[in-house]
Enzyme design. Structure first.
Site, PDB file in Angstrom:
ATOM      1  N   CYS B  16    -149.641  -9.326 -32.346  1.00 21.70           N
ATOM      2  CA  CYS B  16    -150.798 -10.218 -32.380  1.00 21.70           C
ATOM      3  C   CYS B  16    -150.702 -11.187 -33.560  1.00 21.70           C
ATOM      4  O   CYS B  16    -149.803 -11.108 -34.377  1.00 21.70           O
ATOM      5  CB  CYS B  16    -152.088  -9.427 -32.485  1.00 21.70           C
ATOM      6  SG  CYS B  16    -152.170  -8.540 -34.050  1.00 21.70           S
ATOM      7  N   ASP B 428    -106.657 -31.192  -8.119  1.00 20.50           N
ATOM      8  CA  ASP B 428    -107.178 -32.488  -8.529  1.00 20.50           C
ATOM      9  C   ASP B 428    -105.965 -33.364  -8.849  1.00 20.50           C
ATOM     10  O   ASP B 428    -104.943 -32.863  -9.304  1.00 20.50           O
ATOM     11  CB  ASP B 428    -108.058 -32.318  -9.766  1.00 20.50           C
ATOM     12  CG  ASP B 428    -108.706 -33.615 -10.177  1.00 20.50           C
ATOM     13  OD1 ASP B 428    -109.357 -34.232  -9.323  1.00 20.50           O
ATOM     14  OD2 ASP B 428    -108.553 -34.007 -11.343  1.00 20.50           O
ATOM     15  N   ASP B 626    -114.737 -32.219 -13.142  1.00 18.15           N
ATOM     16  CA  ASP B 626    -114.258 -31.215 -12.197  1.00 18.15           C
ATOM     17  C   ASP B 626    -115.099 -29.944 -12.227  1.00 18.15           C
ATOM     18  O   ASP B 626    -114.964 -29.084 -11.369  1.00 18.15           O
ATOM     19  CB  ASP B 626    -112.807 -30.825 -12.511  1.00 18.15           C
ATOM     20  CG  ASP B 626    -111.852 -31.985 -12.302  1.00 18.15           C
ATOM     21  OD1 ASP B 626    -112.149 -32.819 -11.430  1.00 18.15           O
ATOM     22  OD2 ASP B 626    -110.835 -32.044 -13.002  1.00 18.15           O
TER      23      ASP B 626
END
Lengths: 62, 794
Positions: B16, B428, B626
């Site tokens: 708290c 790629d 990529d």
């Protein structure tokens, strides 16, 4: 259903499950009345100076 | 004013707002603290303090005095070290446990089986003490884990190890402590301490190997984490001074000098420079940066000096994100291991049931209660899945270790499984099939000009330029060992070219427009897919140089080998279809397997389309663009060191960027997963075959019984076979060419089959010999005359 009694933490004003608080050792007896706390901070604050939190002009601060 | 240090302490136990107040009060009371604020939601205290007056330890003490715990964890920026330290501690602990257990176990076996002439009453108490230590210390892991599972009503390997070793240990302890009571009950005075201890040792050994394998894979990533410089040059109020990297805050203005590493992520405000980002992006050329451009922490500043504003610090930097992702990844389990766990969930209760049935069955129908108990113990011990625990970690350790030797980082069991399962592979173009940096491909000298002269003038004029094309020309001139004359009055025109005075002539290198001549030649070169650099002197054409991204020398062979591995090979690029197809064919990829004109953000979608057509796709790429495709693919392979995101999205990283690593990765993955499966099959097979024997099913017809000692020996044998099979992976070497994949040598095939047959035969021989011969021998060796030997009771 288990008994889920609650009490107000006198320091911060939170509602606390008494059974849970007792289990964690977060309860204190002051002049015959049991008080329950949300956490160690409130518990320690209270036990260091109970009168301050029980005074009529003290407002729990959240 | 003293330099303030700021720390963030994670705090536990706050409930708290008054907790917050209390902690703030306690911490602010400490001398030297200028400000402490506690956040309840994030559970953190932010404390600014003067390090000359107080220390972190005092601050933590203050929090504890307030009644709360400071969570001990990595300080920001130190995750790498901390991760390392906790793992090292865990591994040290495991190693200590298995080494000690194994040594004790072997010593016990020596004591029990070697004819040392020691009296049983002397030896047994020593064994009891040693075994108790192992059981309570090293075996505690299994009890804890088994108990956790039991609370959820399930059972796993830990349960079996815990139950099996407990029974072996408990029984031995009983006959040691109360020998006469045991004799009265008709229990054989057999001791199984070493069985319990060795089971614990072997299973822990398996876990240690597993942890080690994980650690080795993480080594290259840890190297990456060490890239962050320890300090930064901060500029405040016009004064420049050094501060530790942890103290850099968002908004700080930092100075980066030539040769420095960029400390954190941010935006350039003043100055310009070229920055080598290869460690994060895989891009080998330095990237030019000007005010407004982003810089990334850990990259290297090459020539210029600049100022930048910190935008992301501490755990928010790109580098820190990688660290986190890698940490998460390493916590994952190999799918095949999960399979073993699932089997265990069913297997373990069955074994427990079978053991109980065996006990009850023999109790009712058998010769004696002792007989019932020993058979039940045998069942539990023979079923103890040491070999299961060892199969996966040993194979993964040897497999990933072997891969690392070949420059391939495999991200764990998940990646191995994925690499085995793929059916198609997408490469790629830029940076993967090609080098990703332009090179001079052809020289077109004008009439009356030599190639050397053309190159000499062009390179001299380009000397002052940092442009990739200029570098290609310079590299080529350097390769040909051409001496360059000095160039003066250098001028660069962005996007057009350079002009400089060489040998007294104004030499222009660049576009045809910039050079003023050679448009036709330029068009011709561009048509072939390359970039033209036209060279003129005083307006007269000297010639042209074509520069293009060149295909890697190993591309062709790799494509061929991948096809030999049974994979469909695709090429992915943003290039125009004609250019792309021309390059693909040179790399050995058919034109109908070219995914051309794919925008960077469309790469992932292209992979998805392939997946939807039913293929299990692997993607090989390097750059940030990529990353989505790498993540979309079933298996992502990053080239080079990869960009942060590419690295995070990939399962396998090829260090050094040699494409042959792809073949190594796939070949090795197949072998490794094969070995894991053999190991699991072997271990389960052993159990399934020997459990009925242990139950005593062969006792009635043939009088064959497996006493618990032999059960333990058989179990050890199965572990040895599983581990030695995994070690055979060490002999792996990448295939030299496609032919070797298609037609493996006779030797390799014979070795493979021969090994399995040999180990099977060996097991049968040892098992048979043990069953036939060892039963009475063992009982003799371990029973003292003071206690009834086993045979007499049966």
């Amino acid at each position: 259903m288990t008994d889920s009694a609650t009490a107000l933490d006198p320091v911060c004003g939170m509602t606390v499950d008494t059974a849970e608080a007792s289990a964690k050792g977060l309860s204190a007896d002051h002049q015959g009345t049991a008080y329950y706390f949300c956490g160690r901070g409130c518990f320690l604050d209270f036990t260091e100076n109970p009168e301050r939190y029980l005074a009529a002009d003290y407002t729990p601060s959240m | 004013m003293p330099a303030l240090e700021i720390v963030q302490l994670p705090i536990e136990g706050m409930t708290c707002a008054s907790c917050v107040n209390r902690i703030e009060r306690f911490v602010n009371r400490v001398d030297g603290v200028s400000e402490a604020t506690v956040n309840l939601a994030t559970e953190r205290a932010r404390i600014a303090f003067d390090p000359s007056q107080t220390s972190l330890a005092v601050l933590k003490g203050a929090v504890r005095d307030a009644g709360y715990e400071v969570v001990e964890q990595a300080e920001e920026g130190h995750e790498a070290e901390d991760l390392d330290r906790s793992r090292a501690l865990e591994m040290d602990d495991l190693r200590r446990k298995w080494v000690v257990s194994l040594v004790i176990g072997l010593a016990m076996m020596a004591l029990m089986y070697l004819p040392l002439g020691l009296e049983r009453p002397l030896v047994a108490p020593v064994l009891l003490i040693a075994a108790t230590v192992v059981q309570a210390w090293a075996g505690a892991t299994f009890y804890r884990a088994g108990w956790r599972a039991a609370r959820h009503g399930s059972a796993n390997m830990n349960t079996l190890v815990a139950v099996g070793t407990s029974v072996a240990f408990g029984y031995s302890a009983f006959v040691t402590l109360w020998p006469s009571l045991a004799a009265d009950l008709g229990l054989p005075a057999q001791l199984y301490y070493e069985t319990a201890v060795i089971i614990v040792a072997l299973v822990l050994l398996g876990r240690w190997l597993e942890a080690r394998a994980k650690r080795q894979t993480g080594a290259a990533v840890r190297a990456l984490m060490e890239l962050q410089p320890p300090a930064a040059h901060v500029v405040r109020n016009g004064v420049e001074f050094d501060i530790p990297i942890e103290q850099v805050r968002v908004g700080d203005v930092l100075r980066v000098r030539p040769g420095d590493r960029v400390p954190v992520d941010g935006t350039i405000t003043e100055g310009r420079s070229a920055i080598d980002e290869s460690m994060l992006t895989g891009e080998s050329l330095p990237v030019d940066k000007a005010p407004g451009d982003e810089v990334i922490g850990a990259t290297i500043n090459s020539s210029g000096s600049f100022l930048f504003t910190a935008r992301r610090v501490g755990t928010d930097t790109a580098l820190a994100q990688i660290v986190r992702l890698v940490t998460d990844a390493q916590g994952s389990k190999a799918p095949v291991q999960r399979l073993a766990d699932r089997i265990a969930e069913v297997f373990v209760p069955i074994v427990l049931g079978v053991a109980a049935l065996t006990f009850l069955g023999w109790l009712v129908f058998g010769p004696s209660p002792a007989f019932a108990l020993t058979t039940a113990i045998s069942v539990l011990i023979i079923a103890c899945p040491c070999a299961l625990g060892l199969a996966t970690p040993t194979a993964i350790m040897v497999g990933t270790g072997k891969a690392a030797e070949h420059g391939v980082l495999i991200g764990g069991g998940e990646a191995l499984e994925a690499a085995r399962a793929i059916t198609a592979i997408v490469l790629d173009k830029t940076g993967t099939l090609t080098r990703g940096r332009p090179e001079v491909t052809h020289l077109y000298p004008a009439a009356g000009v030599t190639e050397t002269e053309l190159l000499r003038l062009a390179a001299a004029a380009e000397t002052g330029s940092e442009h990739p094309l200029a570098r290609a020309v310079l590299a080529h001139a350097h390769a040909r060992a051409i001496a360059l004359p000095a160039a003066t009055d250098f001028q660069a025109a962005a996007g057009a070219g350079v002009i400089a005075t060489v040998d007294g002539r104004r030499v222009a290198v660049g576009t045809a427009l910039h050079a003023g001549v050679g448009q036709e030649l330029a068009d011709e070169i561009a048509e072939g897919g390359a970039t033209p650099l036209v060279v003129s002197a005083e307006g007269a054409l000297i010639g042209a140089i074509s520069v293009a991204d060149t295909i890697r020398p190993e591309s062709n062979g790799v494509v061929e080998q991948l096809r030999a591995l049974g994979l469909e090979v695709w090429m992915l690029t943003g290039d125009r279809r004609r250019t792309a197809e021309a390059l693909a064919i040179r790399a050995g990829i058919p034109a109908d397997h070219v995914l051309a004109e794919v925008h960077p953000d469309g790469k992932a979608a292209a992979i998805r389309t392939l997946r939807e057509s039913g293929a299990t796709v692997a993607m090989v790429g390097d750059g940030i663009n990529d990353a989505p495709a790498l993540a979309e693919a079933a298996l992502g392979i990053a080239i080079g060191t990869g960009s942060d995101v590419a690295l995070a999205a990939s399962d396998i990283t090829l260090i050094g960027g040699d494409l042959r690593g792809i073949v190594t990765a796939i070949g090795l993955s197949r072998r490794t997963v094969g070995v894991i499966r053999q190991g699991l099959a072997w271990a389960f097979g052993y159990n399934v075959l020997l459990i009925p024997v242990a139950m005593g099913l062969l006792y009635l017809p043939f009088g064959i019984l497996l006493n618990p000692v032999i059960a333990a020996a058989a179990m050890a044998m199965s572990s040895v076979s599983v581990v030695s099979n995994a070690l055979r992976l060490r002999a792996f070497r990448p295939p030299a060419d496609a032919a070797e994949i298609l037609h493996p040598g006779l030797g390799a095939r014979v070795r493979d089959v021969g090994y399995l047959v040999a180990i099977g035969l060996l097991a049968v021989v040892i098992g048979g010999a043990a069953v036939v011969l060892a039963n009475p021998a063992h009982t003799d060796a371990t029973s003292s005359p003071s206690v009834q030997p086993m045979e007499e009771m049966q």
